[in-house]
Design a protein around this motif. Structure first.
Motif, PDB file in Angstrom:
ATOM      1  N   SER A 168      -3.204  -6.478  -9.117  1.00  8.10           N
ATOM      2  CA  SER A 168      -2.584  -5.556  -8.399  1.00  8.10           C
ATOM      3  C   SER A 168      -1.095  -5.465  -8.876  1.00  8.10           C
ATOM      4  N   HIS A 188      -6.490   0.797  -6.292  1.00  7.64           N
ATOM      5  CA  HIS A 188      -5.984   0.447  -5.084  1.00  7.64           C
ATOM      6  C   HIS A 188      -7.043   0.061  -4.042  1.00  7.64           C
ATOM      7  N   HIS A 246       1.851   1.374  -3.755  1.00  9.17           N
ATOM      8  CA  HIS A 246       0.898   2.030  -4.628  1.00  9.17           C
ATOM      9  C   HIS A 246       0.486   3.373  -4.480  1.00  9.17           C
ATOM     10  N   SER A 275       0.799  -1.083   0.343  1.00 10.00           N
ATOM     11  CA  SER A 275      -0.009   0.133  -0.008  1.00 10.00           C
ATOM     12  C   SER A 275       0.681   1.311  -0.096  1.00 10.00           C
TER      13      SER A 275
END
Length: 501
Positions: free
Chosen positions: A391, A344, A308, A305
């Motif tokens: 992803s 995301h 991203h 995370s």
């Protein structure tokens, strides 16, 4: 209609609060699912009636604290509507995923309904104090989710989360007060401040205001070096809490950049955009490299995370580098940033719900304790594999649309930084594929039972119904993105025009 979308979950929470726990957990979980589904229908209706070329829509303004220049001012545009939609989708997914929950169900449901109103409210707020109130309340709500329903060192992780993000919110408030004092007449209204541009040519004062706002938003995003609260919070939070934390609450930081920092401080943003680009690239590479070293599946996803969100920070920074780029490229970077927030939210939310399946079955996220799960749980393995490939940013999924636009839009003005950020994709691909190989292939092994021949059940209906639609939406955006891009592009172009003025 917009106020109904925002406050319907809170109204439902007030009604359910009067219902005694003896009514049974299904009253609360079923009520949550019903309210979340109705809210999503209202959001879809708002989307279908939204005029993409008309700027702000569904706007409403009521006096709140008029002597202080504070109003209840809400509205939707192409920057906020996609995030309102992904928020509604994720809360419905978490409601369905929680249908089997048995631990303190009433308070769990009430807290998530409160969080849904807070999250929707922030993405619709057009007043800085209203934005700040929702920003702060989200911290309080998530603190209790982690502390009361988490596992491991949940209380310590919740306290770390609260202290870090609360300090960030105080910095944000200082920045908002700086904007208020600079505006003539004094106001906290985002639209009016953007129109007046009160800190143009203000020098050090503008830089200090941007620093305060930037730190507050960077902590929430989070970017390196303000990210250290995130991995323990995710690791110890319940699955639904992690999905909302990653899919919704982190977006409050990145959304703040495009809603507050860029349009209200355009000249200062241009001046320090290179710093933002550097922070974005560092977050991309650091998040990927540290994720590569993790043995805990959930902690690994938490660091991805950081990776991203680094792409989003890179894009909004590149949009402020006016020299060496054209308006179309900068607009494309902003469109990519918003698309990445949506992508995301869907995919990492799904990954955290899938991580919750691991913990529910065997009580561990340790990837070394698992192997061969594709045998007893083929649907779980297939869904996880597809979410992982999505992803990675493979064509056909939303991640590709987002990252393609980010890199294309950023390359002209931040060539070296964008080239370095491309390495993040390669590292992320390696770490996620390695995790798939370790957990799902080979001889079956479960925690505490080496060489076990069974004991791991496949996805239950509530789990599949909550996760698969998130993946399906990522495919729809990846294959047919126009319904999203047609909404985002006009707002992104308008934002880039404000920054460049």
């Amino acid at each position: 209609m917009l106020s109904l979308i925002v406050f319907l979950p809170l109204a439902a929470a007030a009604v359910l609060a009067a219902v005694p726990p003896s009514a049974g957990r299904r009253v609360f979980t079923g009520g949550w699912v019903a309210v979340a589904a109705v809210d999503l229908v209202l959001v879809v209706a708002a989307w279908s009636g939204y005029d993409a070329g008309g700027g702000l829509d569904y706007e409403q303004r009521l006096p709140w604290m008029p002597s202080a220049g504070v109003s209840y001012h809400v509205g939707l545009d192409g920057l906020s509507l996609p995030l309102v939609a992904v928020t509604a989708v994720l809360f419905l997914a978490c409601a369905v995923h929680s249908l089997r929950r048995t631990d303190r169900v009433k308070s769990f449901v009430l807290l998530f309904l409160f969080l849904q109103t807070v999250s929707l409210g922030l993405f619709t707020a057009l007043d800085l104090i209203l934005f700040f109130v929702y920003f702060d309340l989200s911290i309080v709500g998530m603190y209790f989710v982690i502390a009361r329903w988490g596992h491991g060192e949940a209380r310590r992780s919740a306290l770390t989360f609260f202290l870090y993000t609360f300090v960030g919110s105080l910095a944000l408030l200082l920045g908002f007060i700086g904007l208020y004092l600079s505006a003539e007449p004094h106001t906290f209204d985002i639209v009016e401040i953007a129109r007046a541009d009160p800190l143009a040519g203000s020098g050090a004062r503008g830089a200090l205001v941007l620093l305060a706002i930037g730190v507050g938003l960077a902590v929430k995003t989070p970017t390196v070096p303000f990210h250290t609260w995130l991995p323990p919070a995710h690791t110890d939070a319940p699955a639904a809490g992690s999905a909302i934390l990653a899919g919704v609450l982190l977006k409050m930081g990145t959304y703040g950049f495009v809603r507050v920092a860029m349009p209200l401080l355009p000249a200062v943003w241009r001046q320090y955009a290179a710093v933002v680009v550097v922070l974005g690239v560092v977050s991309v590479l650091y998040g990927a490299l540290v994720a590569l070293a993790q043995e805990d599946f959930k902690r690994m996803v938490a660091y991805t995370s950081v990776n991203h969100m680094g792409y989003v920070v890179l894009a909004v920074g590149a949009a402020g580098l006016v020299a060496g780029s054209d308006e179309q490229a900068r607009s494309l970077a902003v469109v990519g940033a918003v698309t990445q927030m949506v992508s995301h939210g869907l995919l990492t939310g799904a990954l955290f719900l899938l991580a919750g399946v691991l913990h529910d079955r065997a009580g561990s996220y340790d990837m070394n304790a698992y192997s061969g799960l594709a045998g007893p749980a083929p649907v779980f393995a297939a869904v996880t594999g597809l979410v992982v490939f999505a992803s990675l940013g493979l064509p056909g999924f939303s991640g590709f649309v987002a990252e393609f636009q980010i890199f294309t839009g950023s390359l002209a003005s931040a060539t070296i930084a964008t080239a370095l950020a491309l390495l993040g994709i390669l590292i992320t691909a390696g770490l996620l594929l390695r995790a798939l190989h370790r957990v799902f292939l080979g001889r079956l092994r479960l925690p505490g039972a080496p060489g076990a021949a069974g004991g791991f059940t496949d996805l239950r209906p509530s789990e599949a119904v909550s996760i698969v639609p998130l993946l399906a939406l990522a495919v729809v955006i990846g294959v047919l993105p126009r319904f999203l891009l047609d909404v985002v592009e006009p707002a992104a172009s308008a934002l880039v025009g404000v920054v460049a003025r």
